[in-house]
Motif scaffolding. Structure first.
Motif, PDB file in Angstrom:
ATOM      1  N   VAL A 174      52.806  71.589  55.788  1.00 31.97           N
ATOM      2  CA  VAL A 174      51.689  71.381  54.865  1.00 31.97           C
ATOM      3  C   VAL A 174      51.160  69.959  55.064  1.00 31.97           C
ATOM      4  N   ILE A 175      49.890  69.866  55.434  1.00 35.16           N
ATOM      5  CA  ILE A 175      49.275  68.542  55.639  1.00 35.16           C
ATOM      6  C   ILE A 175      48.707  68.089  54.286  1.00 35.16           C
ATOM      7  N   PRO A 176      49.233  66.981  53.748  1.00 29.02           N
ATOM      8  CA  PRO A 176      48.786  66.542  52.418  1.00 29.02           C
ATOM      9  C   PRO A 176      47.276  66.276  52.395  1.00 29.02           C
ATOM     10  N   ALA A 177      46.673  66.496  51.231  1.00 32.04           N
ATOM     11  CA  ALA A 177      45.236  66.231  51.068  1.00 32.04           C
ATOM     12  C   ALA A 177      44.961  64.775  51.433  1.00 32.04           C
ATOM     13  N   GLY A 178      43.838  64.551  52.078  1.00 36.27           N
ATOM     14  CA  GLY A 178      43.482  63.182  52.432  1.00 36.27           C
ATOM     15  C   GLY A 178      43.968  62.783  53.813  1.00 36.27           C
ATOM     16  N   ILE A 179      44.889  63.571  54.381  1.00 34.13           N
ATOM     17  CA  ILE A 179      45.375  63.287  55.740  1.00 34.13           C
ATOM     18  C   ILE A 179      44.523  64.118  56.716  1.00 34.13           C
ATOM     19  N   ASP A 180      44.176  63.507  57.840  1.00 38.20           N
ATOM     20  CA  ASP A 180      43.370  64.191  58.854  1.00 38.20           C
ATOM     21  C   ASP A 180      44.045  65.516  59.245  1.00 38.20           C
ATOM     22  N   PRO A 181      43.336  66.642  59.056  1.00 38.61           N
ATOM     23  CA  PRO A 181      43.961  67.935  59.381  1.00 38.61           C
ATOM     24  C   PRO A 181      44.310  68.062  60.865  1.00 38.61           C
ATOM     25  N   ARG A 182      43.727  67.211  61.703  1.00 37.77           N
ATOM     26  CA  ARG A 182      44.071  67.288  63.132  1.00 37.77           C
ATOM     27  C   ARG A 182      45.476  66.768  63.423  1.00 37.77           C
TER      28      ARG A 182
END
Ligand SMILES: Nc1nc2c(c(=O)[nH]1)N[C@H]1C(S)=C(S)[C@@H](COP(=O)(O)O)O[C@H]1N2
Ligand SMILES: [Mo]
Length: 387
Positions: A174-182
């Motif tokens: 899970v990529i935390p909100a605010g972190i670049d999804p790339r």
């Protein structure tokens, strides 16, 4: 000249006393606490390798000795609680849809035995000291995966989209909100890999532990570890490579002096032929003049092993070794053994493999910025002392 530290290291079978004492201080992280602590070198909570001296005999690496490499913090173990409900979305096909693990279990399965090896295995032997974990030989194992062949799944869904050129897998971190999804772990390999790839849920006949990508992992035989995406959430047959940084600017064979990794440089995909000796090792000690059996492992990457040679004089002369143990297919490693006569003194022992297509493990590593794909037989040679 054996100092007190060196003999202490010999007692516990460690690569070098320096790394031994530095690394023994680090305990196994919780998600990998079930590993065989005495066999592992904990570089960090997300990078754990198997000691060369612990590789031992046996064609299959037990899960408790298999290296671990996470690019991101692994998901919570909660994802294994109701593993049958885990879904994998399949896109880039005529009829895209999601499958639960329960559904996948109902299909015909295959088992593949393959070498799982980190792209950076052997990085620690680059004199240029590239950034990244200084793996020796132990970011590799030979393991069995069981699951559904991806080509069958794609066939059942009406085939791949016409423009599809890549098989892309997305990890379940899970990529935390605010972190670049790339920053997500999403890898693309040439679509030809479909013929061997599996959506797997068993490792060596047991449910895949979290550390190794359970509940479901994409496994791509013949390719380096990064291409086998753990806790896979989505498979897509795509026209382009993923825009993730792990695809674009990592895992590229960039020039050693490159300022940054260049997305135009070749991707680290298929593994070239490689072998190494696991016994005897310098830290084992106790060698007496006379017959000594050299043992190790060898694999062709994508092709079967034709032959392994060993040298006791640093590569000046070579002798053909015997392949021992089972042949578990072209993606697996073969164990080899050669009994040689060693006189008192110091000897540089080396091994080199040739695959059935005639590709031989080279003497020199391919220099590159990140220290990927080290197959140099010279780098993997060991110097032993015989009394
Ligand atoms: N989802 C996901 N898959 C991943 C990774 C990751 O961090 N996340 N790491 C990759 C890398 S770099 C390697 S070498 C292998 C390591 O597999 P293992 O930990 O089961 O040995 O997993 C690959 N698949
Ligand atoms: Mo890796």
């Amino acid at each position: 000249m054996l100092g007190a530290s060196a003999s202490a290291a010999a007692l516990v079978g460690l690569g070098s006393w320096k790394s031994a004492f530095a690394q023994d201080a680090r305990p196994l992280p919780g998600y990998a606490a079930w590993k065989d602590a005495g066999s592992m070198i904990v570089h960090s909570p997300n990078t754990i390798e198997l000691r060369r001296g612990a590789m031992g005999d046996g064609a299959i690496t037990p899960a408790r000795q298999l290296y671990v490499r996470n690019n991101l913090t692994p998901p919570s173990a909660d994802i294994l609680k109701d593993s049958d409900a885990w879904t994998v979305q399949v896109d880039g096909v005529r009829r895209p849809r999601a499958f639960t693990l329960a559904e996948l279990r109902g299909m015909s399965t295959e088992t593949v035995t393959m070498v799982l090896q980190c792209s950076g295995n052997g990085r620690g032997m680059f004199p240029s000291k590239p950034a990244g974990t200084p793996w020796q030989v132990g970011a590799a194992g030979c393991v069995m995966w069981t699951g559904v062949p991806l080509r069958e799944l794609v066939r059942a869904l009406g085939g791949a989209d016409a423009e599809a050129k890549f098989l892309t897998g997305t990890g379940g971190e899970v990529i935390p909100a605010g972190i670049d999804p790339r920053t997500r772990v999403e890898r693309s390999v040439p679509i030809a890999a479909l013929s061997d790839a599996l959506l797997a849920w068993e490792l060596n006949g047991q449910p895949i532990p979290l550390a190794h990508g359970g509940p479901v992992r994409l496994v791509v035989p013949g390719f380096t570890g990064v291409n086998s995406v753990k806790y896979v959430k989505r498979i897509a047959l795509t026209a382009d490579e993923s825009d993730s940084s792990i695809q674009q600017t990592d895992y590229r064979m960039s020039a050693p002096d490159a300022k940054a990794m260049n997305p135009a440089d070749p991707s680290v995909w298929q593994m070239p032929p490689k072998s190494w000796i696991n016994s005897p090792l310098p830290e084992g000690g106790g060698l007496r003049a006379g017959a000594v059996t050299i043992k190790g492992v060898a694999f062709g990457g994508t092709n079967a092993v034709r032959q392994v040679e060993v040298s006791t004089d640093g590569g000046a002369s070579w002798k053909v070794a015997t392949l021992v143990g089972p042949d578990l297919g072209r993606f697996a490693w073969r164990e080899f053994a050669a009994t040689v006569d060693l006189a008192a003194g110091s000897h540089q022992l080396a091994s080199r493999v040739t695959d059935v297509k005639g590709r031989t493990q080279p003497e020199a590593r391919v220099e590159n910025k990140a220290g990927y794909l080290n197959t140099s037989w010279r780098d993997h040679a060991v110097t032993v002392t015989v009394a």
